[in-house]
Design an enzyme around this catalytic site. Structure first.
Site, mmCIF file in Angstrom:
data_model
loop_
_atom_site.group_PDB
_atom_site.id
_atom_site.type_symbol
_atom_site.label_atom_id
_atom_site.label_comp_id
_atom_site.label_asym_id
_atom_site.label_seq_id
_atom_site.Cartn_x
_atom_site.Cartn_y
_atom_site.Cartn_z
ATOM 1 N N GLN A 45 1.024 -1.248 0.485
ATOM 2 C CA GLN A 45 0.196 -0.085 0.138
ATOM 3 C C GLN A 45 0.922 1.073 0.104
ATOM 4 O OE1 GLN A 45 -1.135 -2.473 2.347
ATOM 5 N NE2 GLN A 45 -2.708 -2.830 1.318
ATOM 6 N N ASN A 65 -3.953 0.571 -2.656
ATOM 7 C CA ASN A 65 -3.817 -0.454 -3.001
ATOM 8 C C ASN A 65 -3.014 -0.810 -3.977
ATOM 9 O OD1 ASN A 65 -5.263 -1.885 -1.071
ATOM 10 N ND2 ASN A 65 -6.132 -2.976 -2.310
ATOM 11 N N CYS A 74 -6.777 0.817 6.640
ATOM 12 C CA CYS A 74 -5.191 -0.373 6.732
ATOM 13 C C CYS A 74 -5.147 0.242 8.321
ATOM 14 C CB CYS A 74 -4.047 -0.560 5.874
ATOM 15 S SG CYS A 74 -2.908 -0.952 5.694
ATOM 16 N N GLY A 75 -5.220 -1.735 8.878
ATOM 17 C CA GLY A 75 -5.127 -1.223 10.601
ATOM 18 C C GLY A 75 -2.876 -0.995 10.660
ATOM 19 N N ASN A 76 -2.351 -1.761 9.444
ATOM 20 C CA ASN A 76 -1.149 -1.998 9.697
ATOM 21 C C ASN A 76 -0.291 -0.508 9.385
ATOM 22 O OD1 ASN A 76 -1.056 -4.497 10.443
ATOM 23 N ND2 ASN A 76 -0.846 -5.996 8.910
ATOM 24 N N HIS A 156 -14.946 -7.789 4.349
ATOM 25 C CA HIS A 156 -13.417 -8.977 5.071
ATOM 26 C C HIS A 156 -14.556 -9.843 4.661
ATOM 27 C CE1 HIS A 156 -9.741 -7.069 6.378
ATOM 28 N NE2 HIS A 156 -10.926 -6.259 6.337
ATOM 29 N N GLU A 203 -5.994 -10.323 -0.334
ATOM 30 C CA GLU A 203 -6.273 -9.236 -0.394
ATOM 31 C C GLU A 203 -6.968 -8.601 -1.279
ATOM 32 O OE1 GLU A 203 -4.301 -5.561 2.205
ATOM 33 O OE2 GLU A 203 -3.226 -6.772 3.393
ATOM 34 N N CYS A 212 -2.227 -8.452 7.628
ATOM 35 C CA CYS A 212 -3.596 -7.494 7.375
ATOM 36 C C CYS A 212 -4.146 -7.156 8.746
ATOM 37 C CB CYS A 212 -4.503 -8.011 6.343
ATOM 38 S SG CYS A 212 -5.553 -7.097 5.550
ATOM 39 N N GLY A 213 -3.727 -6.022 9.263
ATOM 40 C CA GLY A 213 -4.521 -5.110 10.651
ATOM 41 C C GLY A 213 -6.019 -5.265 10.296
ATOM 42 N N SER A 214 -6.782 -5.138 9.358
ATOM 43 C CA SER A 214 -7.954 -4.995 9.181
ATOM 44 C C SER A 214 -8.223 -6.162 9.722
ATOM 45 C CB SER A 214 -8.790 -4.008 7.872
ATOM 46 O OG SER A 214 -8.276 -4.176 6.877
ATOM 47 N N GLY A 215 -8.206 -7.461 8.480
ATOM 48 C CA GLY A 215 -7.769 -8.685 8.435
ATOM 49 C C GLY A 215 -7.486 -9.130 9.913
#
Length: 272
Positions: A45, A65, A74-76, A156, A203, A212-215
């Site tokens: 990203q 992306n 995007c959490g990460n 997700h 993703e 994947c943080g949100s994942g």
């Protein structure tokens, strides 16, 4: 010349650009060129730091992306975003509030330079994910696979499996389903115990990433709602471990972010 910083969160890698002056404007093709791991910089990203449009936020957090599409969460990347702001002395506030297309995120830098991200509240309504089904359910049959589905700023699908080795074919089938009109991130979760899971995520617009943080958040939320997980869970991702907490309303993601290198790019002539 456009300056950039390369960072990663558990192997999920990013290019971060300071666009507070508004002088960086990249086309979809230019983003794809930068994302190419052989002919460009290479990243999962691209993260842009921009001025907030809301008085409630300190900055605006914009995410693209590697295929050039803009996404909302995007959490990460959010952890790297916070650490970049700290290192570049763009703000001395802690926590920071940043705005995204999915709403506000609260980023708190811990004493060990891990970052705890308040990811907000998940949405389970099919129309909000979006998922082309009329009735809300705890699980859905998509192409013969039972999945949980929710949005945590992006869509997700979560599968619970005893083994998570052969995932590409299943992920492709779910991502190409007409049930997900905007695509979907597909998470494959193996439950080790009620406080620990293993997770792989494919993703949309990227492919499988190291993390994947949100994942991770979506998987834990689904597991908690199914009665399979406690409210605080260690998530083992290919790139390392993150901690997810879900209190039934809001979800929190904690993990590291790392600097790799800095550089500058001229899209017409290459890199320096």
């Amino acid at each position: 010349m456009i300056n950039f910083t390369k960072m990663h969160g558990l192997g999920n890698d990013f290019v971060v650009m300071n666009n507070l002056d508004g002088d960086v404007c990249l086309s979809v093709e230019e983003i794809r060129q930068l994302a190419d791991r052989h002919f460009g910089i290479g990243f999962d990203q691209l993260l842009m730091i921009e001025p907030a449009t809301s008085k409630s936020a300190d900055f605006r957090y914009v995410i693209y992306n590697s295929d050039g599409t803009e996404v909302s969460q995007c959490g990460n990347g959010a952890r790297c975003f916070a650490l970049y702001i700290k290192k570049k002395n763009l703000s001395y506030k802690n926590p920071l509030t940043v705005e995204t297309n999915a709403g506000l995120l609260v980023l708190n830098i811990n004493s060990d330079d891990t970052v705890k991200v308040e990811m907000g509240m998940p949405n389970f309504e099919p129309s909000k994910i979006p998922l082309n089904l009329n009735q809300l359910s705890s699980e859905y049959n998509v192409g013969g696979h039972m999945i949980g589905s929710l949005s945590i700023g992006n869509p997700h699908a979560i599968l619970i499996q005893d083994e998570i080795d052969n995932i590409d074919g299943i992920a492709s089938k779910i991502q190409s389903s007409e049930l997900f009109p905007e695509g979907v991130n597909v998470g494959f979760m193996k439950i080790i115990n009620k406080r620990e899971i293993q997770l792989r995520v494919v993703e949309r617009g990227v492919g499988e990433t190291h993390a994947c943080g949100s994942g991770a958040c979506a998987a834990v939320i689904h597991g908690v709602r199914q009665g399979l997980l406690d409210s605080k869970v260690i998530v083992h991702l290919n790139g390392g471990d993150a901690t997810v907490e879900f209190d039934g309303e809001k979800v929190y993601l904690t993990g590291p972010g790392k600097f790799i290198y800095e550089g500058s790019v001229n899209l017409r002539s290459g890199f320096s």
